[in-house]
Scaffold this motif. Sequence first.
Motif, PDB file in Angstrom:
ATOM      1  N   PRO A 201       0.821  -1.212   0.000  1.00 51.38           N
ATOM      2  CA  PRO A 201       0.000   0.000   0.000  1.00 51.38           C
ATOM      3  C   PRO A 201       0.857   1.266   0.000  1.00 51.38           C
ATOM      4  N   GLY A 202       0.454   2.218  -0.816  1.00 48.99           N
ATOM      5  CA  GLY A 202       1.166   3.493  -0.896  1.00 48.99           C
ATOM      6  C   GLY A 202       2.357   3.503  -1.828  1.00 48.99           C
ATOM      7  N   THR A 203       2.646   2.373  -2.487  1.00 52.97           N
ATOM      8  CA  THR A 203       3.817   2.309  -3.371  1.00 52.97           C
ATOM      9  C   THR A 203       3.447   2.115  -4.839  1.00 52.97           C
ATOM     10  N   SER A 204       2.159   2.018  -5.137  1.00 50.26           N
ATOM     11  CA  SER A 204       1.722   1.732  -6.502  1.00 50.26           C
ATOM     12  C   SER A 204       1.201   2.982  -7.188  1.00 50.26           C
ATOM     13  N   ASN A 205       1.569   3.151  -8.448  1.00 51.75           N
ATOM     14  CA  ASN A 205       1.037   4.272  -9.205  1.00 51.75           C
ATOM     15  C   ASN A 205      -0.448   4.071  -9.531  1.00 51.75           C
ATOM     16  N   HIS A 206      -0.971   2.875  -9.302  1.00 49.78           N
ATOM     17  CA  HIS A 206      -2.410   2.642  -9.469  1.00 49.78           C
ATOM     18  C   HIS A 206      -3.197   3.454  -8.440  1.00 49.78           C
ATOM     19  N   GLY A 207      -2.712   3.471  -7.225  1.00 46.40           N
ATOM     20  CA  GLY A 207      -3.384   4.178  -6.144  1.00 46.40           C
ATOM     21  C   GLY A 207      -3.427   5.679  -6.351  1.00 46.40           C
ATOM     22  N   TYR A 208      -2.528   6.185  -7.157  1.00 44.22           N
ATOM     23  CA  TYR A 208      -2.489   7.620  -7.445  1.00 44.22           C
ATOM     24  C   TYR A 208      -3.204   7.947  -8.756  1.00 44.22           C
ATOM     25  N   GLY A 209      -3.838   6.957  -9.370  1.00 45.94           N
ATOM     26  CA  GLY A 209      -4.572   7.172 -10.612  1.00 45.94           C
ATOM     27  C   GLY A 209      -3.679   7.366 -11.823  1.00 45.94           C
ATOM     28  N   ARG A 210      -2.431   6.884 -11.747  1.00 42.22           N
ATOM     29  CA  ARG A 210      -1.486   7.062 -12.849  1.00 42.22           C
ATOM     30  C   ARG A 210      -1.187   5.768 -13.594  1.00 42.22           C
ATOM     31  N   ALA A 211      -1.987   4.742 -13.339  1.00 38.41           N
ATOM     32  CA  ALA A 211      -1.798   3.464 -14.046  1.00 38.41           C
ATOM     33  C   ALA A 211      -3.126   2.719 -14.082  1.00 38.41           C
ATOM     34  N   MET A 212      -3.265   1.855 -15.094  1.00 41.99           N
ATOM     35  CA  MET A 212      -4.445   0.998 -15.176  1.00 41.99           C
ATOM     36  C   MET A 212      -4.025  -0.380 -15.673  1.00 41.99           C
ATOM     37  N   ASP A 213      -4.794  -1.363 -15.289  1.00 45.47           N
ATOM     38  CA  ASP A 213      -4.592  -2.728 -15.745  1.00 45.47           C
ATOM     39  C   ASP A 213      -5.790  -3.129 -16.599  1.00 45.47           C
ATOM     40  N   LEU A 214      -5.511  -3.636 -17.788  1.00 52.70           N
ATOM     41  CA  LEU A 214      -6.554  -4.050 -18.725  1.00 52.70           C
ATOM     42  C   LEU A 214      -6.541  -5.564 -18.853  1.00 52.70           C
ATOM     43  N   LEU A 215      -7.596  -6.184 -18.398  1.00 49.40           N
ATOM     44  CA  LEU A 215      -7.662  -7.638 -18.477  1.00 49.40           C
ATOM     45  C   LEU A 215      -8.830  -8.136 -19.299  1.00 49.40           C
TER      46      LEU A 215
END
Length: 84
Positions: free
Chosen positions: A14-28
């Motif tokens: 927690p707190g280390t992912s750019n996903h949490g800051y809205g700067r990344a997405m995962d497409l599955l």
Amino acid sequence: MYGKVDGFPRAANPGTSNHGYGRAMDLLGNTSALAEGRGASPFKFGTAADRWLSNNGKAYGWDRPEHLDQNGSNPEYWHYNWIG
């Protein structure tokens, strides 16, 4: 989810992912179907969606880092970063 789909855990602290800051997405794709073994992601390397995103994503502000590309050190077909 990733453990079920790709066979290994993939989660950042927690707190280390750019996903949490809205700067990344995962497409599955349809994650429920993938987890249940009912299909494959339309975004896997080499698919039409992957080729389109690789060729056009930057025009819309998204890019997959080189180390996550198919021949990169940590391949993740699903991950895209916001580059603006």
